[in-house]
Scaffold this active site. Structure first.
Site: not given
Ligand SMILES: C[S@@+](CC[C@H](N)C(=O)[O-])C[C@H]1O[C@@H](n2cnc3c(N)ncnc32)[C@H](O)[C@@H]1O
Length: 441
Positions: A263-265, A308, A380
């Site tokens: 969510p953009g953290g 993606d 994580c």
């Molecule tokens: C660990 S979370 C990211 C947390 C974010 N970086 C933060 O600090 O708020 C992983 C994210 O990867 C996204 N995701 C999964 N597969 C993906 C893909 N093939 N391309 C882009 N985003 C992807 C998911 O929707 C999820 O929001």
């Protein structure tokens, strides 16, 4: 519904048992809790999290108390009550109250009322024989550590010295850590504002404050005005690691890709502490809305695109990036203390599948990096398969990639036995993996 907040314990127990049952069918605790009316949600969440942290022991006790497995709804209510009664050091209610309220819960439910005598008998027997039952149960890993056995074995293999520390941390509540938006004010300024308002906090790391009393975000002074964000200390390392390296290079405005941004953290943290332009990608359009909401609240700007990350033909404008942050999807095994359902939702086979996806994403994004550019790969997760093994495999066949000094796997740390804030709260963080890679010229 006027008096929902003071709902009787039997009602909260029924809701918790239903929530537990839904988690056991594969829904996340967050999804399940969203369905509960907001006045009741905090109480049910507290009960559910307590139960999930003791579910292995409760399941083991139930096997000893019931000759045959009861039907699923009965099992969920019994596991709820046993998990709430089995940890003498962390009782939320006196055991006899708990037992009578659980039996009341069963009597008031159409589905469970015929099982009320059986539930009563199991729980009364537990109260009478608990010392012997607990001693016997604790010989099993599942009951002792409240994680699936495959998960415990994986930690024993990856961390022969520290696996018990990790599991203990996973079973403790996490502190409420916030990141100060240092574009708007310093950590000490916000600390003082909060102190004057009766919200004491302790500074952690370079940008963090831990609230001594966790609060819903909308009650945190300055949150809605963009002065801070909720972010664990381990997650706050990402932007700092990139900044430390990038600032050694003479570049005007950094062009950074945050490939899995929602969510953009971390996107927001990059923008708060560096002069950069960020392309924030995420595959999930609902989660992309969250990135925009967060940026707006914090007064920051980035280009947010739903795509993606691996479909580079679709979204990439052919301009190389100075840095890429790949916060790849993973098992989330490092943030179990905040999400106690994760250990019960994952399957052993998920880990290899996620690791393969992480490798594929790394391969797809690497060509988009400028010569001498930096890629910060993170998850994580504390499983080596979702961190150091992915990076080692990548480095073995990619001669253009070098690894810079990197934290590697951070294991989750707790400051106090129950996660309370102490003077050395600086060491308290979730589990993460960070590897900083550089493209050789
Ligand atoms: C660990 S979370 C990211 C947390 C974010 N970086 C933060 O600090 O708020 C992983 C994210 O990867 C996204 N995701 C999964 N597969 C993906 C893909 N093939 N391309 C882009 N985003 C992807 C998911 O929707 C999820 O929001």
């Amino acid at each position: 519904m006027s008096n929902e907040k003071n709902a009787p314990l039997w009602q909260q127990l029924l809701l918790t048992a239903q929530a537990l049952s839904d988690v056991q069918k594969g829904q996340s605790a967050n999804q399940v809790l969203e369905k509960i009316s907001s006045p009741l949600r905090p109480g049910v969440q507290a009960l559910l999290f307590h139960v999930l942290r003791r579910l292995g022991l409760a399941q083991t006790l139930l096997k000893k108390l019931a000759k045959q497995s009861p039907q699923k709804p009965v099992e969920a209510l019994l596991c709820t009550a046993l998990a709430l009664a089995c940890d003498e050091k962390a009782l939320m209610y006196p055991p006899h109250t708990l037992v009578s309220q659980t039996v009341d819960a069963a009597k008031k439910s159409r589905l469970l009322k015929n099982s009320a005598p059986f539930i009563n008998a199991c729980l009364r027997r537990f109260l009478l024989e608990q010392d012997a039952l607990l001693k016997e149960a604790h010989t099993l890993l599942l009951a002792q550590w409240n994680h699936p056995e495959w998960w415990i074995h994986q930690h024993q293999k990856d961390y022969p010295e520290q696996w018990q520390d990790i599991l203990l941390a996973n079973n403790s509540p996490a502190p409420m850590t916030l990141r100060v938006n240092t574009k708007r004010m310093t950590v000490n300024e916000l600390l003082k504002i909060w102190l004057d308002a009766g919200m004491p906090s302790t500074p952690v790391g370079e940008f963090g404050l831990v609230l001594h009393q966790p609060l819903p975000v909308h009650q945190i002074l300055g949150f809605l005005d963009g002065l801070c964000s909720v972010q664990d200390l381990g997650a706050q390392r990402a932007a700092s690691l990139l900044k430390e390296q990038l600032h050694q290079k003479p570049i005007k405005k950094w062009r950074i890709l945050d490939a899995c941004a929602a969510p953009g953290g971390k996107t927001a943290h990059l923008l708060e502490i560096m002069d950069c332009e960020v392309l924030a990608l995420d595959i999930d359009d609902r989660r992309c809305l969250k990135i925009n909401e967060n940026l707006q609240r914090l007064g920051l700007q980035a280009k947010v695109v739903t795509a993606d990350a691996q479909d580079t033909d679709v979204w990439w404008d052919r301009k190389l990036f100075d840095a890429i942050l790949l916060d790849a999807p993973c098992s989330a095994s490092g943030i179990v203390r905040r999400h106690p359902d994760i250990r019960w939702l994952r399957r052993e086979s998920d880990i290899a599948a996620l690791a393969q996806q992480q490798s594929r994403m790394l391969e797809s994004l690497w060509p988009l990096l400028a010569p001498s550019g930096l890629l910060l790969f993170c998850t994580c997760s504390v499983f080596h398969a979702e961190g150091q093994d992915v990076v080692q495999a990548f480095l073995t066949h990619n001669t253009q990639a070098a690894i810079l000094p990197s934290p590697g796997h951070l294991i989750p740390k707790i400051t106090g036995a129950r996660g309370e804030v102490q003077d050395n709260a600086i060491s308290d963080h979730d589990g993460f993996f960070y590897a900083l890679l550089q493209k050789t010229d």
